[in-house]
Scaffold this motif. Sequence first.
Motif, PDB file in Angstrom:
ATOM      1  N   LEU A  49       0.827  -1.206   0.000  1.00  8.28           N
ATOM      2  CA  LEU A  49       0.000   0.000   0.000  1.00  8.28           C
ATOM      3  C   LEU A  49       0.864   1.259   0.000  1.00  8.28           C
ATOM      4  O   LEU A  49       0.542   2.246  -0.688  1.00  8.28           O
ATOM      5  N   GLU A  50       1.938   1.272   0.749  1.00  8.60           N
ATOM      6  CA  GLU A  50       2.850   2.424   0.764  1.00  8.60           C
ATOM      7  C   GLU A  50       3.467   2.639  -0.617  1.00  8.60           C
ATOM      8  O   GLU A  50       3.643   3.775  -1.059  1.00  8.60           O
ATOM      9  N   ALA A  51       3.819   1.551  -1.303  1.00  7.63           N
ATOM     10  CA  ALA A  51       4.379   1.677  -2.651  1.00  7.63           C
ATOM     11  C   ALA A  51       3.356   2.291  -3.599  1.00  7.63           C
ATOM     12  O   ALA A  51       3.689   3.154  -4.428  1.00  7.63           O
ATOM     13  N   ILE A  52       2.102   1.893  -3.474  1.00 11.12           N
ATOM     14  CA  ILE A  52       1.041   2.464  -4.317  1.00 11.12           C
ATOM     15  C   ILE A  52       0.833   3.932  -3.972  1.00 11.12           C
ATOM     16  O   ILE A  52       0.688   4.776  -4.852  1.00 11.12           O
ATOM     17  N   ARG A  53       0.819   4.265  -2.685  1.00  6.97           N
ATOM     18  CA  ARG A  53       0.645   5.665  -2.267  1.00  6.97           C
ATOM     19  C   ARG A  53       1.773   6.540  -2.811  1.00  6.97           C
ATOM     20  O   ARG A  53       1.540   7.694  -3.187  1.00  6.97           O
ATOM     21  N   ALA A  54       2.991   5.996  -2.849  1.00 10.03           N
ATOM     22  CA  ALA A  54       4.125   6.761  -3.377  1.00 10.03           C
ATOM     23  C   ALA A  54       3.956   7.012  -4.876  1.00 10.03           C
ATOM     24  O   ALA A  54       4.353   8.067  -5.383  1.00 10.03           O
ATOM     25  N   GLN A  55       3.354   6.082  -5.592  1.00  5.67           N
ATOM     26  CA  GLN A  55       3.155   6.248  -7.038  1.00  5.67           C
ATOM     27  C   GLN A  55       2.104   7.298  -7.348  1.00  5.67           C
ATOM     28  O   GLN A  55       2.195   7.994  -8.345  1.00  5.67           O
ATOM     29  N   VAL A  56       1.076   7.414  -6.512  1.00  5.35           N
ATOM     30  CA  VAL A  56      -0.021   8.328  -6.806  1.00  5.35           C
ATOM     31  C   VAL A  56      -0.016   9.563  -5.912  1.00  5.35           C
ATOM     32  O   VAL A  56      -1.017  10.257  -5.805  1.00  5.35           O
ATOM     33  N   ALA A  57       1.106   9.855  -5.296  1.00  4.98           N
ATOM     34  CA  ALA A  57       1.189  11.002  -4.398  1.00  4.98           C
ATOM     35  C   ALA A  57       0.994  12.301  -5.169  1.00  4.98           C
ATOM     36  O   ALA A  57       1.421  12.438  -6.327  1.00  4.98           O
ATOM     37  N   ILE A  58       0.362  13.274  -4.537  1.00  2.65           N
ATOM     38  CA  ILE A  58       0.126  14.581  -5.147  1.00  2.65           C
ATOM     39  C   ILE A  58       1.398  15.399  -5.005  1.00  2.65           C
ATOM     40  O   ILE A  58       1.954  15.516  -3.918  1.00  2.65           O
ATOM     41  N   VAL A  59       1.845  15.967  -6.115  1.00  2.00           N
ATOM     42  CA  VAL A  59       3.077  16.751  -6.108  1.00  2.00           C
ATOM     43  C   VAL A  59       2.798  18.194  -6.549  1.00  2.00           C
ATOM     44  O   VAL A  59       3.628  18.821  -7.181  1.00  2.00           O
ATOM     45  N   ALA A  60       1.647  18.730  -6.221  1.00  2.00           N
ATOM     46  CA  ALA A  60       1.294  20.098  -6.588  1.00  2.00           C
ATOM     47  C   ALA A  60       1.517  21.021  -5.390  1.00  2.00           C
ATOM     48  O   ALA A  60       1.355  20.632  -4.236  1.00  2.00           O
ATOM     49  N   GLU A  61       1.887  22.257  -5.705  1.00  2.00           N
ATOM     50  CA  GLU A  61       2.044  23.245  -4.645  1.00  2.00           C
ATOM     51  C   GLU A  61       0.669  23.731  -4.206  1.00  2.00           C
ATOM     52  O   GLU A  61      -0.274  23.764  -4.995  1.00  2.00           O
ATOM     53  N   ARG A  62       0.579  24.149  -2.978  1.00  2.00           N
ATOM     54  CA  ARG A  62      -0.659  24.697  -2.463  1.00  2.00           C
ATOM     55  C   ARG A  62      -0.737  26.149  -2.920  1.00  2.00           C
ATOM     56  O   ARG A  62       0.087  26.977  -2.537  1.00  2.00           O
ATOM     57  N   ASP A  63      -1.727  26.473  -3.786  1.00  2.59           N
ATOM     58  CA  ASP A  63      -1.829  27.813  -4.353  1.00  2.59           C
ATOM     59  C   ASP A  63      -3.297  28.224  -4.434  1.00  2.59           C
ATOM     60  O   ASP A  63      -3.974  27.961  -5.434  1.00  2.59           O
ATOM     61  N   PRO A  64      -3.818  28.883  -3.395  1.00  5.66           N
ATOM     62  CA  PRO A  64      -5.238  29.281  -3.411  1.00  5.66           C
ATOM     63  C   PRO A  64      -5.565  30.294  -4.513  1.00  5.66           C
ATOM     64  O   PRO A  64      -6.688  30.355  -4.992  1.00  5.66           O
TER      65      PRO A  64
END
Length: 128
Positions: free
Chosen positions: A28-43
């Motif tokens: 599950l951790e390996a899957i979470r690492a593959q689909v992790a969000i890599v966007a900056e927080r920008d309101p």
Amino acid sequence: MDNSMTSDGKMRKLEELQREEQERQLRLEAIRAQVAIVAERDPQRLLQPTAASAAEADHSTALFTNHGFTDEHLFRDQRFKVAVAYVVPPSFLKMRQLRLAGQSCFTLTKSPDRHGESNVGRSLNPHI
């Protein structure tokens, strides 16, 4: 002796379940690492236009492509006109003529009645 075997069997079973759970968590951790969000927080990004809404609309081409015949093309054909004369009620032909002339096919024949209903949007022919 019987008690020790059952407790040994239970311990092995428990260790096996813990090992399977640990492997499951690693997967599950390996899957979470593959689909992790890599966007900056920008309101402020929410207030900006999208690429599609900011792009200029191209009005040079038709919105829909016509893969068949237009009514103008059909009404130029004498065979079609003869077939229409036998099948289509005259009121439809009248509506088409009004539409081509730029006039409305519908008219307000009376003011709204006491229930708030009117004849706006109803056809000239009451049988349609």
